[in-house]
Motif scaffolding. Structure first.
Motif, PDB file in Angstrom:
ATOM      1  N   LYS A  10      11.646  74.462  42.043  1.00  0.00           N
ATOM      2  CA  LYS A  10      12.031  75.214  43.229  1.00  0.00           C
ATOM      3  C   LYS A  10      11.185  74.820  44.433  1.00  0.00           C
ATOM      4  O   LYS A  10       9.962  74.855  44.380  1.00  0.00           O
ATOM      5  N   VAL A  12      10.681  75.633  48.652  1.00  0.00           N
ATOM      6  CA  VAL A  12      10.983  76.638  49.661  1.00  0.00           C
ATOM      7  C   VAL A  12      10.636  76.089  51.037  1.00  0.00           C
ATOM      8  O   VAL A  12       9.707  75.293  51.195  1.00  0.00           O
ATOM      9  N   TYR A  19      12.897  82.640  47.229  1.00  0.00           N
ATOM     10  CA  TYR A  19      12.310  82.763  45.900  1.00  0.00           C
ATOM     11  C   TYR A  19      11.892  84.217  45.754  1.00  0.00           C
ATOM     12  O   TYR A  19      11.058  84.717  46.513  1.00  0.00           O
ATOM     13  N   ASP A  48      13.396  85.291  40.447  1.00  0.00           N
ATOM     14  CA  ASP A  48      12.830  83.999  40.069  1.00  0.00           C
ATOM     15  C   ASP A  48      11.536  84.144  39.293  1.00  0.00           C
ATOM     16  O   ASP A  48      11.188  83.282  38.479  1.00  0.00           O
ATOM     17  N   VAL A 236      10.412  83.562  50.752  1.00  0.00           N
ATOM     18  CA  VAL A 236       9.907  84.257  49.566  1.00  0.00           C
ATOM     19  C   VAL A 236      10.014  85.746  49.834  1.00  0.00           C
ATOM     20  O   VAL A 236       9.646  86.222  50.917  1.00  0.00           O
TER      21      VAL A 236
END
Length: 352
Positions: A10, A12, A19, A48, A236
């Motif tokens: 992953k 970002v 996330y 996640d 996030v």
């Protein structure tokens, strides 16, 4: 635009699909069966990661603070005994870290935790956490920040209670330790904050000021504010998580329950999809709507052959398959060669 590989799978960046971290913290209440049920629920919600907090009775609370908090006066029975008694019951033992990390691997969800001392960082390093989340309280704990940064993993840094200068210095400490993989979290360290104290526009400000990906560590009740943060580019989302807001403990009441967390997970993805880009784009499906929803010139009255058309002869109604309203100047003053019944769409072939 800075991109951070927050895990092997992953990445970002600002405005990417967020996330989402279910912050269990101490909401397991010292019960590992409850902790595993919360992990299961987080998986079902679509999170996640699940995040715990790695501290011991000696990590963050001094003797003076323990002595000052001998008894909680709590009519809601969210707390019990003294602060020391609650810490003793709720802290995550070393062996429990290993048990929960193993369970997360089985369930295919990332295990992470917030450390508070170098000893706990070493424990999490042995557990191969993908990144380190630093609590707002440690943004000016520079030796600790450097120790974490030297592990070479992404650092997610909460900015609650911090000035811009303190945030800038913390970033420099991490950078000077050879680490440029930083995600900042806009955070208000009040549980819950007043809406007027949240200042979600700080997300944009932090993006523009520091050039790093920015997320949101949320302490509001419900799901509207974290979802709003996604529209501002939060990459996030950290949200406290519980199975029951009425459980005893510090954070259950301000935590998202599974129903709320599922909405955050699902709708945040939809928000990112809907943001699109800054180029004006009209889809083919929308273009096809023009024929049905726009207007065309129609005869307002019966118009006889030989008549010179004036504005009083015209109306504009659906569908949009005929002469468009913006073309009216080409109709006025023209001679009709064949009669047009009232209400009929006017066509170019009606004119000489």
């Amino acid at each position: 635009m800075k991109v951070v590989n927050i895990t092997k799978e992953k990445t970002v960046q600002n405005f990417s699909t967020p996330y989402i971290i279910a912050e269990i913290g101490a909401n397991h209440n010292g019960d590992m069966q409850l902790a595993k049920k919360m992990i299961d629920a987080a998986v079902e919600c679509g999170c996640d990661a699940v995040k715990f907090q790695s501290w011991t009775p000696d990590s963050i609370v001094s003797k003076e603070e323990y002595d000052r908090n001998q008894r909680y006066n709590d009519s809601a029975k969210k707390h019990f005994g003294s602060l020391r008694e609650m810490v003793d019951k709720y802290y995550l033992r070393t062996e429990q870290h290993y048990d929960l990390e193993s369970y997360c691997r089985q369930k295919n969800i990332d295990f992470c935790s917030t450390p508070f001392t170098n000893r706990e960082v070493d424990l999490l390093e042995d557990l191969h956490v993908p990144f380190y989340k630093i609590a707002s309280m440690d943004i000016n704990n520079y030796d600790f920040l450097a120790y974490v940064a030297q592990k070479g993993k992404p650092v997610i840094l909460s900015t609650g209670m911090s000035t811009l200068g303190e945030i800038e210095t913390a970033i420099k400490v991490v950078n000077n330790a050879g680490n440029d993989d930083i995600v900042l979290l806009h955070c208000i360290s009040i549980y819950p904050p007043l809406y007027e104290d949240i200042h979600l526009n700080n997300i944009t400000m932090l993006q523009q000021t520091f050039g790093y990906p920015v997320g949101f560590s949320d302490h509001t009740i419900g799901y509207s504010i974290p979802l709003a943060s996604v529209a501002l580019g939060s990459c996030v989302i950290e949200k406290h998580f519980t199975l029951d807001k009425d459980l005893p403990g510090w954070d259950h009441e301000i935590s998202a329950n599974p129903e709320e967390m599922k909405i955050i997970c699902q709708e945040s993805h939809n928000i990112v999809k809907s943001l699109g880009n800054f180029k004006r784009t009209v889809s083919s499906a929308e273009i096809a709507k023009k024929d049905k929803f726009r207007r065309s010139a129609v005869a307002k009255i019966e118009i006889n052959a030989g008549h010179i058309v004036s504005v009083n002869d015209l109306d504009f109604k659906r569908p949009g398959t005929g002469i468009q309203p913006e073309e009216i100047k080409y109709l006025i003053g023209r001679k009709v060669k064949s009669g047009i019944p009232e209400g009929e769409l006017i066509k170019w072939e009606h004119f000489e």
